[in-house]
Scaffold this motif. Structure first.
Motif: not given
Length: 199
Positions: A8-17, A21-26, A68-75
């Protein structure tokens, strides 16, 4: 196609923390594990392309920092069509703007984005898609021209000549901070360039 490694490639630039964090948890809750490749402080297309080149996976997911993925099986569901059909070259997530997030926008932004509440289905979108790495490389990756807003349109056009782009009915919450008119105009220019429909 045999089951291969997923990156999973995620470009990061001044994110809303909080969103980040929600994305990281999901991502940690996903039923399928993946390598996370983050690239920082570069223009989005360059950042995606650099991450794709660094990724070790056979399957590449491009994911925006504000999705942020909606569900745990999104990927798992996002990549399944690629695993089952060699004629599919990309899968695309639907984007959801939740009403609770929309209510955080400034008044003028809410007035101009009312029709965006809910689910949207882009033709293709860098925000939450899956590809085979070799298909991305054959298609020429994302357009790095700084004058282009819809960096994925060039890629979409090239991939469509190679196979099918499908929507496997998975979604991400698109929690994009539209806090001023400049950002709002950029978002609409992007939407116009890539084309989208409201579900």
């Amino acid at each position: 196609m045999k089951k291969g490694r997923v990156s999973i490639v995620i470009p990061v630039y001044q994110p809303d923390l909080k969103v980040f964090e929600m994305q990281r948890k999901m991502l940690k809750k996903q039923t399928l594990k993946a390598e996370i490749v983050m690239t920082k402080d570069l223009p989005q297309a360059i950042s995606f392309n650099l991450g794709i080149k660094r990724a070790k996976g056979d399957i590449i997911i491009t994911l925006a920092q504000d999705c942020v993925p909606e569900t745990n099986d999104w990927l798992e569901k996002l990549i399944k069509p690629l695993m089952n059909d060699k004629n599919i070259v990309a899968t695309v997530s639907d984007l959801i703007l939740p009403e609770w997030y929309w209510k955080r926008y400034p008044f003028i932004t809410r007035m101009t984005t009312m029709k965006d509440i809910g689910k949207r289905r882009p033709n293709m979108d860098a925000r939450a898609c899956a590809f085979r790495k070799n298909d991305l490389e054959k298609a020429g990756l994302f357009n790095e021209d700084p004058n282009v807003v819809a960096i994925d349109q060039y890629l979409y056009n090239n991939l469509k000549t190679m196979g099918k782009v499908v929507h496997p009915n998975v979604s991400v919450f698109h929690l994009h901070p539209l806090t001023n008119i400049k950002k709002l105009k950029l978002d609409y220019k992007y939407a116009k360039e890539i084309g989208r429909t409201i579900l």
